[in-house]
Design a protein around this motif. Structure first.
Motif, PDB file in Angstrom:
ATOM      1  N   HIS A   1      40.511  29.329  42.494  1.00  0.00           N
ATOM      2  CA  HIS A   1      40.936  29.966  43.335  1.00  0.00           C
ATOM      3  C   HIS A   1      39.843  30.816  43.986  1.00  0.00           C
ATOM      4  CE1 HIS A   1      45.174  29.609  42.396  1.00  0.00           C
ATOM      5  NE2 HIS A   1      45.174  29.458  41.323  1.00  0.00           N
TER       6      HIS A   1
ATOM      7  N   PHE B   1      39.948  29.311  35.380  1.00  0.00           N
ATOM      8  CA  PHE B   1      41.470  29.315  36.297  1.00  0.00           C
ATOM      9  C   PHE B   1      40.940  30.076  37.832  1.00  0.00           C
ATOM     10  CE2 PHE B   1      45.290  31.408  37.747  1.00  0.00           C
ATOM     11  CZ  PHE B   1      46.101  30.176  38.015  1.00  0.00           C
TER      12      PHE B   1
ATOM     13  N   PHE C   1      46.963  48.056  34.519  1.00  0.00           N
ATOM     14  CA  PHE C   1      46.445  47.371  33.333  1.00  0.00           C
ATOM     15  C   PHE C   1      47.466  46.420  32.716  1.00  0.00           C
ATOM     16  CE2 PHE C   1      47.686  47.847  28.623  1.00  0.00           C
ATOM     17  CZ  PHE C   1      46.556  47.851  27.987  1.00  0.00           C
ATOM     18  N   PHE C   2      46.560  45.438  32.250  1.00  0.00           N
ATOM     19  CA  PHE C   2      47.806  44.052  31.714  1.00  0.00           C
ATOM     20  C   PHE C   2      47.160  43.783  30.339  1.00  0.00           C
ATOM     21  CE2 PHE C   2      47.792  39.409  31.422  1.00  0.00           C
ATOM     22  CZ  PHE C   2      49.186  39.266  31.267  1.00  0.00           C
TER      23      PHE C   2
ATOM     24  N   ARG D   1      46.461  37.859  35.907  1.00  0.00           N
ATOM     25  CA  ARG D   1      47.420  37.729  34.850  1.00  0.00           C
ATOM     26  C   ARG D   1      47.519  36.254  34.224  1.00  0.00           C
ATOM     27  NH1 ARG D   1      51.812  42.500  35.012  1.00  0.00           N
ATOM     28  NH2 ARG D   1      50.300  44.111  35.473  1.00  0.00           N
ATOM     29  N   ALA D   2      47.737  35.281  35.216  1.00  0.00           N
ATOM     30  CA  ALA D   2      47.851  33.792  34.564  1.00  0.00           C
ATOM     31  C   ALA D   2      46.471  33.491  34.048  1.00  0.00           C
ATOM     32  CB  ALA D   2      48.304  33.049  35.704  1.00  0.00           C
TER      33      ALA D   2
ATOM     34  N   LYS E   1      48.775  38.615  40.243  1.00  0.00           N
ATOM     35  CA  LYS E   1      49.522  37.586  39.759  1.00  0.00           C
ATOM     36  C   LYS E   1      48.496  36.354  39.143  1.00  0.00           C
ATOM     37  CE  LYS E   1      53.760  36.993  41.687  1.00  0.00           C
ATOM     38  NZ  LYS E   1      54.725  36.520  42.527  1.00  0.00           N
ATOM     39  N   ILE E   2      47.563  36.161  40.062  1.00  0.00           N
ATOM     40  CA  ILE E   2      46.743  35.407  39.555  1.00  0.00           C
ATOM     41  C   ILE E   2      45.744  35.548  38.461  1.00  0.00           C
ATOM     42  CG2 ILE E   2      44.610  33.906  40.540  1.00  0.00           C
ATOM     43  CD1 ILE E   2      45.791  33.757  43.259  1.00  0.00           C
TER      44      ILE E   2
ATOM     45  N   VAL F   1      46.289  34.474  30.599  1.00  0.00           N
ATOM     46  CA  VAL F   1      46.825  33.781  29.724  1.00  0.00           C
ATOM     47  C   VAL F   1      46.290  32.454  29.303  1.00  0.00           C
ATOM     48  CG1 VAL F   1      49.387  32.702  29.231  1.00  0.00           C
ATOM     49  CG2 VAL F   1      49.022  35.092  30.662  1.00  0.00           C
TER      50      VAL F   1
END
Lengths: 312, 312
Positions: B250, B246, B218-219, B261-262, B258-259, B265
């Motif tokens: 990729h 984004f 979860f984020f 989550r970015a 990590k990708i 954002v």
């Protein structure tokens, strides 16, 4: 030298019905949930009132967490504050089915010299005149926080504003912050309330977590993502207990943004444990390693890094 | 080698009334807000339909951000989709005052070979049969995301479920995720929807931000704390544009946590800029350094460190 935190608020028996079960005659009340949560961080002195029906097993829950109940007044022949409520599937709204104030109706907080000497003070959700009287008795308290509710915002607004002017932190639900400030935008609502004196506003947002507004800016934290919430009763008070409890342990120091943020996380951790089971069940047997582990989970579920897009 | 992202959705003219002003005949629609946001990260191909009233100035807004509108069909003599709505002070709920589907009523997406060849695809909120037809035409798309709404959940549920089974990511409001899954708890609602195929669910939570549910956990991210929201229209689509844009850059790689989550954002950053002004005004003149600066602000408002209490 362990600092102390005095809390003034309700001690109650709760009957609660949620989609996950029914419980009767549970130990509850804002001061109880708060005290248990705060007890992991500092010495806690509970000021409240109960009736003759408040028994040894209830005292034992508080004592086993080291909560000082010397100022828990007992009214002979009286009955303890009683609340009966129901939560439906969304679990966000408590439906009050019955409230019997009982001995709480005439509650006049009586603070011993010990309670008056605490370095920190939490004024749980009670009549704002009483909150102010208590605040004025605790001259040594260098950190004071208060909670309130729509009822006082509507029925005792001038008194509530005076009390708010005497505290460092105000903890409210989003809707309460909006109602109190008369401003729909939460960022501006917090700014309005801070203009009345408090250095910080904590907006409690239920399943969405909590936000902190200070001079240094904005901090936000989600709620812990639980697949089952057994009983939301006391979540806000447990949050307050973790938050104020941690700050009480730092009372007298400069409360840096770093310390305030850690306090927000401890508040969220305590709230998340509180709702996992009914009443005080979960927090009463909680351990500090469990708290610290969940703190780490909060870090994992909120952290991220800047990755620049491959081509801009 | 810049990857490409195809988006299929509405192109509209919006009349919007908020407490901060009134605007008429603004360029809008899900595919427009999405495309502008995504254009900061990848090449964008917009598939949609407009009428004869769609002019050079509207095209210029898209072209100046490099959005490919070769597949923007023009119906001669037709009128572009029109929406008129109002937001009250809480700004959370759009009140639709008028909808004229016009040429959008008979929209049948027509994808050129270029649009079919994109590495990523976003199916904005349109009829789920159409979403599925488009998805099946884009065989090379290694990342596909979809948005929907209560109208399709209620009127075309079986078709929507089939389409959901063919995508990697589903973006929904909290309430939509609950309605779609039939589960009130959001964590479990996301689990149910993921069991139908998608690897990830993004719950859009308006002023509370957004949450990501994947196998890895979860984020959650708050919304950017704006003191003034001029016009919330397109916030969700701008979020989707930042997020999917984004990730499109990729596409084909392993999309690590990590990708992802970015991407969350970037989605939140784009949504926050979108609502600062009316319609597409703000995002149309946005720069990447502004995006990166706000990314940093999101880091500052969510980061914290473990501080152990002085005495446990």
């Amino acid at each position: 030298m362990k600092r102390a935190l005095t809390v003034v608020g309700s001690v109650a028996f709760d009957n609660v019905e949620t989609p996950f079960g029914v419980r009767e005659h549970m130990l509850g009340g804002s001061a109880v949930h708060f005290s248990l949560a705060a007890s992991f961080f500092t010495r806690v002195r509970l000021v409240g009132v109960v009736g003759a029906d408040f028994g040894e097993s209830e005292r034992a829950v508080l004592s086993s967490r080291g909560v000082d109940i010397d100022d828990l007044e007992v009214v002979p022949g009286g009955e303890t504050f009683f609340w009966r409520g129901r939560y439906d599937y969304d679990l966000n709204t408590a439906h009050t089915l019955e409230t019997r104030l009982n001995v709480f109706a005439d509650f006049k907080p009586k603070l011993s010299a010990d309670s008056r000497s605490s370095e920190a003070l939490f004024l749980a959700n009670i009549q704002p005149d009483l909150q102010r009287e208590v605040r004025e008795q605790c001259a040594k308290a260098s950190f004071v926080a208060l909670d309130s509710m729509n009822y006082w915002i509507e029925s005792a607004r001038p008194s509530l504003l005076r009390t708010i002017g005497l505290v460092d932190a105000v903890l409210l639900n989003d809707a309460e912050a909006r109602e109190l400030s008369g401003v729909a935008n939460l960022v501006r609502a917090a700014r309005v309330i801070r203009s009345w004196g408090p250095r910080m506003i904590v907006a409690k947002q239920g399943e969405y977590g909590a936000a902190l507004f200070t001079d240094e800016g904005f901090f936000s934290l989600p709620a812990y993502p639980l697949e089952e919430v057994a009983d939301p009763t006391g979540a806000g008070d447990s949050f307050a207990g973790g938050f104020v409890g941690f700050l009480a342990a730092h009372a007298g120091e400069k409360l840096s943004d770093k310390i305030l943020r850690a306090a927000m996380v401890y508040g969220s951790v305590l709230a998340s444990f509180n709702v996992e089971e009914f009443g005080t069940e979960r927090v009463a047997r909680l351990t500090f390693p469990e708290i610290e582990r969940r703190f780490g989970e909060f870090q994992r579920m909120t952290s991220f890094e800047l990755i620049r897009p491959p081509i801009v």
